[in-house]
Design a protein around this motif. Sequence first.
Motif, PDB file in Angstrom:
ATOM      1  N   VAL A 188      -1.582   0.553  -5.529  1.00 35.84           N
ATOM      2  CA  VAL A 188      -1.614  -0.689  -4.760  1.00 35.84           C
ATOM      3  C   VAL A 188      -0.935  -1.799  -5.555  1.00 35.84           C
ATOM      4  O   VAL A 188      -1.147  -1.929  -6.766  1.00 35.84           O
ATOM      5  N   ASP A 189      -0.124  -2.594  -4.861  1.00 30.11           N
ATOM      6  CA  ASP A 189       0.524  -3.761  -5.470  1.00 30.11           C
ATOM      7  C   ASP A 189      -0.136  -5.018  -4.920  1.00 30.11           C
ATOM      8  O   ASP A 189       0.262  -5.518  -3.859  1.00 30.11           O
ATOM      9  N   PRO A 190      -1.159  -5.546  -5.599  1.00 34.10           N
ATOM     10  CA  PRO A 190      -1.881  -6.705  -5.064  1.00 34.10           C
ATOM     11  C   PRO A 190      -0.987  -7.920  -4.843  1.00 34.10           C
ATOM     12  O   PRO A 190      -1.235  -8.717  -3.914  1.00 34.10           O
ATOM     13  N   SER A 218     -10.212  -6.580  -1.298  1.00 33.97           N
ATOM     14  CA  SER A 218     -10.644  -6.481  -2.694  1.00 33.97           C
ATOM     15  C   SER A 218     -11.139  -5.069  -2.945  1.00 33.97           C
ATOM     16  O   SER A 218     -11.641  -4.414  -2.021  1.00 33.97           O
ATOM     17  N   PRO A 219     -11.028  -4.585  -4.176  1.00 31.44           N
ATOM     18  CA  PRO A 219     -11.562  -3.254  -4.465  1.00 31.44           C
ATOM     19  C   PRO A 219     -13.079  -3.188  -4.318  1.00 31.44           C
ATOM     20  O   PRO A 219     -13.627  -2.126  -3.990  1.00 31.44           O
ATOM     21  N   GLU A 242      -6.332   2.447  -7.168  1.00 28.57           N
ATOM     22  CA  GLU A 242      -5.831   1.157  -7.649  1.00 28.57           C
ATOM     23  C   GLU A 242      -4.408   1.269  -8.168  1.00 28.57           C
ATOM     24  O   GLU A 242      -3.602   0.336  -8.022  1.00 28.57           O
ATOM     25  N   LEU A 273       0.827  -1.210   0.000  1.00 29.32           N
ATOM     26  CA  LEU A 273       0.000   0.000   0.000  1.00 29.32           C
ATOM     27  C   LEU A 273       0.860   1.258   0.000  1.00 29.32           C
ATOM     28  O   LEU A 273       1.996   1.249   0.472  1.00 29.32           O
ATOM     29  N   TRP A 281      -7.448   0.391  -2.338  1.00 29.98           N
ATOM     30  CA  TRP A 281      -7.513  -0.310  -3.629  1.00 29.98           C
ATOM     31  C   TRP A 281      -8.674   0.250  -4.447  1.00 29.98           C
ATOM     32  O   TRP A 281      -8.564   0.435  -5.660  1.00 29.98           O
ATOM     33  N   HIS A 282      -9.785   0.521  -3.773  1.00 25.83           N
ATOM     34  CA  HIS A 282     -10.934   1.142  -4.448  1.00 25.83           C
ATOM     35  C   HIS A 282     -10.629   2.576  -4.862  1.00 25.83           C
ATOM     36  O   HIS A 282     -10.964   2.987  -5.989  1.00 25.83           O
ATOM     37  N   SER A 318      -6.593  -1.980   3.082  1.00 24.98           N
ATOM     38  CA  SER A 318      -6.152  -2.384   1.743  1.00 24.98           C
ATOM     39  C   SER A 318      -7.292  -2.291   0.744  1.00 24.98           C
ATOM     40  O   SER A 318      -7.113  -1.813  -0.388  1.00 24.98           O
ATOM     41  N   SER A 319      -8.472  -2.718   1.162  1.00 22.90           N
ATOM     42  CA  SER A 319      -9.635  -2.661   0.271  1.00 22.90           C
ATOM     43  C   SER A 319     -10.000  -1.224  -0.058  1.00 22.90           C
ATOM     44  O   SER A 319     -10.287  -0.890  -1.219  1.00 22.90           O
ATOM     45  N   LEU A 354       0.460  -8.262  -1.280  1.00 21.14           N
ATOM     46  CA  LEU A 354      -0.397  -8.466  -0.118  1.00 21.14           C
ATOM     47  C   LEU A 354      -0.041  -9.745   0.632  1.00 21.14           C
ATOM     48  O   LEU A 354      -0.136  -9.805   1.864  1.00 21.14           O
TER      49      LEU A 354
END
Length: 254
Positions: free
Chosen positions: A173-175, A218-219, A170, A36, A166-167, A162-163, A178
Amino acid sequence: MPTLATCSTREAADAIERADVAVVPTGSTEQHGPALPLGMDHYAARAFAGAVAERDDVVSLPTIPVGVSPHHMQFDGSLTVSAETFAAYVRETVESLSEHGLRKVVFVNGHGGNVDALSRVARDLRATETAFAPTWNWWDAVDDLADDRFDEGGGHADAAESSLVWHLHEEHVDPDALTDAEAGGADSWGSSVHGATVGFDTIDFTESGAVGKPTQASPEAGADLFDAAASELAALVDWLAARPIADCWQRDHR
């Protein structure tokens, strides 16, 4: 309504005259693990303030992006100011707003480390009848929703944070990171021995800087969290706008 920073002085005069409430976004620039962005907290505060600043009865002040984060300073890129410096800056900012006649304020806060300082500022502003300025923390507004959505104790750079980011962002953020954040993180915030707190700094209990289960993020969950919290903030603004300023001050019991 546009943010105060984008107004000319004439536009600001009109905006403040029409407004019932000002929102002051406060956050931090600090580590949020390997996945993040450092700006997570002030991105969130700015977004929530923006969600209510579209109203004609609200003025949004510029975001305060650096907060009280000494416990994160072992992680690269983290910035901090003392609680005293932060409190003085926020208080004097609101005092200047009060001089223009707007004395109902909501601190739209994105960082837990700011809470104690903001509470002291709010008490001082109220005691002097300068402004009534409660603190609104987005995570408190969606506590039940986050508990239903995620299986975690949470605390920092977790599934909820994180969610949300991410929303909102995006692109920052580096998914794929995680998993590393969770593997090197902690299940809950802090560390204690025989009832005494010994986890003074974040690195004392998490190597990655994360606390919680960010792999559950999750976004889509972030969108739900944002909508729910923004609705709560709007309801708070409604309540404050309708409250007479005389009812906001300290009561005399004598």
